[in-house]
Design a protein around this motif. Structure first.
Motif, mmCIF file in Angstrom:
data_model
loop_
_atom_site.group_PDB
_atom_site.id
_atom_site.type_symbol
_atom_site.label_atom_id
_atom_site.label_comp_id
_atom_site.label_asym_id
_atom_site.label_seq_id
_atom_site.Cartn_x
_atom_site.Cartn_y
_atom_site.Cartn_z
ATOM 1 N N HIS A 173 0.862 -1.181 0.000
ATOM 2 C CA HIS A 173 0.000 0.000 0.000
ATOM 3 C C HIS A 173 0.901 1.234 0.000
ATOM 4 O O HIS A 173 2.129 1.123 0.131
ATOM 5 N N SER A 175 0.676 3.530 2.225
ATOM 6 C CA SER A 175 0.749 4.054 3.595
ATOM 7 C C SER A 175 2.173 4.273 4.132
ATOM 8 O O SER A 175 2.377 5.203 4.915
ATOM 9 N N GLN A 178 3.404 7.750 4.334
ATOM 10 C CA GLN A 178 3.045 8.586 5.492
ATOM 11 C C GLN A 178 4.234 8.708 6.436
ATOM 12 O O GLN A 178 4.600 9.808 6.867
ATOM 13 N N ARG A 199 0.235 -6.755 -4.643
ATOM 14 C CA ARG A 199 -0.298 -7.849 -3.818
ATOM 15 C C ARG A 199 -0.552 -9.056 -4.709
ATOM 16 O O ARG A 199 -0.965 -8.890 -5.859
ATOM 17 N N GLN A 212 -2.442 3.169 -5.808
ATOM 18 C CA GLN A 212 -3.181 3.843 -4.740
ATOM 19 C C GLN A 212 -2.723 5.292 -4.660
ATOM 20 O O GLN A 212 -1.673 5.665 -5.188
ATOM 21 N N GLU A 214 -2.292 7.855 -1.389
ATOM 22 C CA GLU A 214 -2.388 8.032 0.059
ATOM 23 C C GLU A 214 -2.619 9.515 0.333
ATOM 24 O O GLU A 214 -2.118 10.367 -0.408
ATOM 25 N N THR A 256 -5.174 3.520 11.926
ATOM 26 C CA THR A 256 -6.093 4.628 12.190
ATOM 27 C C THR A 256 -7.047 4.250 13.314
ATOM 28 O O THR A 256 -7.387 3.088 13.504
ATOM 29 N N ALA A 309 -5.860 10.320 7.662
ATOM 30 C CA ALA A 309 -5.181 9.703 6.524
ATOM 31 C C ALA A 309 -6.216 8.928 5.734
ATOM 32 O O ALA A 309 -7.269 8.565 6.250
ATOM 33 N N GLY A 311 -6.428 6.060 2.102
ATOM 34 C CA GLY A 311 -5.766 5.382 0.992
ATOM 35 C C GLY A 311 -6.831 4.970 0.000
ATOM 36 O O GLY A 311 -7.817 4.343 0.361
HETATM 37 N N1 DAH Z 1 -3.479 1.131 3.391
HETATM 38 C C1 DAH Z 1 -4.847 0.689 3.309
HETATM 39 C C2 DAH Z 1 -4.981 -0.385 2.257
HETATM 40 O O1 DAH Z 1 -4.137 -0.530 1.448
HETATM 41 C C3 DAH Z 1 -5.756 1.831 2.926
HETATM 42 C C4 DAH Z 1 -5.835 2.850 3.995
HETATM 43 C C5 DAH Z 1 -6.810 2.747 4.970
HETATM 44 C C6 DAH Z 1 -4.972 3.905 4.019
HETATM 45 C C7 DAH Z 1 -6.911 3.682 5.966
HETATM 46 C C8 DAH Z 1 -5.062 4.843 5.020
HETATM 47 C C9 DAH Z 1 -6.043 4.730 5.990
HETATM 48 O O2 DAH Z 1 -4.228 5.900 5.068
HETATM 49 O O3 DAH Z 1 -6.153 5.684 6.931
HETATM 50 O O4 DAH Z 1 -5.960 -1.106 2.220
#
Ligand code: DAH
Length: 357
Positions: A173, A175, A178, A199, A212, A214, A256, A309, A311
């Motif tokens: 992801h 993330s 961040q 993935r 994605q 972010e 989160t 945040a 994604g």
């Molecule tokens: N990283 C998560 C995913 O790949 C998506 C995500 C969810 C990003 C919540 C975020 C968040 O920043 O706050 O499924």
């Protein structure tokens, strides 16, 4: 001398090329030319004769030289005119269109998303596609035993025996960006991070490589209400409509607290996807308030700072906006598909110019 003069002035006037002119020059004033030979005869003359003939010969030589130079310039001018006539171009004719390829919908949508968030004060951050498991998991509050690690179908990089560097993964992801962004600039911060993620998954709505974006906004008093407003503004701008129905579902992410997943109302009728109508919901993003442990892991003091945040799947929102039913087609490199769904290379998405042209 008058005969000589008339002869050469006439020949020079009639010369039709620079080569002919050069021949005449050699004939007349070259080392063995007629005028030069006459000058050599001056020695045999009496001083009186020489006084008359000398200056007259010199004057004749000058006259012929300047006639040669003038004719040379005239020939050059004529040659240039001739060339300009031949190379004439009507710049008022319409251009010829040439097929230049197209911009892939993923690139187009990434630009659109960037334009919208830039307008709300977000800058663009980047991180590596191969990252350590610390950035991809631990720093985001996903410890080794956490089920999310298994769920993500992670691609691990091969490690040779005895290699004691930390394990690396293809990021699952965006993330981890961040963490990297907060480490780099601290708080306050407002960034988006678009990019490729990986993935081990493959069906109509999943490919092993996808995209994605972010989002991260940290400040003193950022709340869930700000998150909701930003996402609604984004969705309206992105789909270029006044209203789009969003559904915030309570959810859980390790990074989160609280967390929400956001779905968008759509229909799949007739195999084409339409937004804003129908009885289906398509999940487009996960979001929430950044977990204090995540802030801490990135060197930001959670007693002082807070924020949200999210994604979002770029491929998903591209499918939704442009009615593309199968995600796998994005990565087939089928030129007919690209010509159908691609975008003109010079149409850069902007809010003022219209996102999708
Ligand atoms: N990283 C998560 C995913 O790949 C998506 C995500 C969810 C990003 C919540 C975020 C968040 O920043 O706050 O499924």
């Amino acid at each position: 001398m008058d005969d000589l003069r008339d002869k050469y002035i006439g020949l020079i006037a009639a010369a039709d090329s620079e080569a002919a002119l050069e021949d005449l020059r050699v004939q007349a004033v070259g080392k063995k030319g007629e005028i030069s030979l006459k000058m050599r005869e001056l020695g045999k003359m009496s001083p009186e004769e020489r006084q008359v003939a000398g200056p007259a010969l010199n004057a004749l030589k000058d006259e012929i030289n300047s006639a040669l130079a003038a004719k040379k310039a005239a020939l050059e001018d004529a040659a240039l005119d001739e060339r300009l006539r031949g190379e004439w171009l009507d710049v008022t004719l319409p251009g010829r269109t040439r097929r230049m390829g197209t911009i892939h919908p993923i690139s187009q949508v990434t630009e659109e998303v960037t334009a919208i968030f830039a307008d709300m004060g977000f800058s663009v951050a980047e991180g590596p596609q191969i990252d350590t498991d610390w950035y991809n998991f631990d720093a985001l509050n996903i410890p080794g035993h956490h089920p999310a690690r298994a769920e993500m179908d992670t691609f691990y990089m091969h490690r040779a025996e005895g290699d004691n560097r930390p394990p690396h993964v293809l990021r699952t992801h965006t993330s981890p960006v961040q963490i990297r962004s907060m480490e780099k600039t601290g708080a306050p911060i407002r960034v988006i991070a678009p990019g490729r993620v990986y993935r081990a998954d493959y069906d109509q709505t999943h490919t092993p490589m996808f995209h994605q974006v972010e989002g991260l906004a940290i400040d003193k008093d950022i709340s869930m209400a700000n998150l909701k407003w930003v996402l609604e503004e984004f969705v309206k701008a992105y789909f270029e409509v006044d209203d789009v129905e969003l559904r915030f579902r309570a959810s859980h992410f390790p990074f989160t607290e609280p967390s929400a997943e956001v779905d968008i109302r759509c229909s799949w009728e007739g195999g084409s996807l339409k937004v804003g109508e129908g009885d289906d919901w398509l999940e487009i993003l996960g979001s929430g308030m950044v977990h204090p442990k995540v802030l801490q892991n990135a060197g930001v003091n959670p007693d002082e700072w807070q924020g949200f945040a999210f994604g979002m799947g770029i491929d998903r929102i591209a499918m939704l906006k442009y009615g593309i039913p199968d995600l796998r087609a994005f990565f087939d490199s089928d030129l007919r598909w690209l010509r159908h769904y691609g975008f003109a290379a010079l149409d850069v998405p902007t809010l003022h110019g219209g996102l999708s042209g």
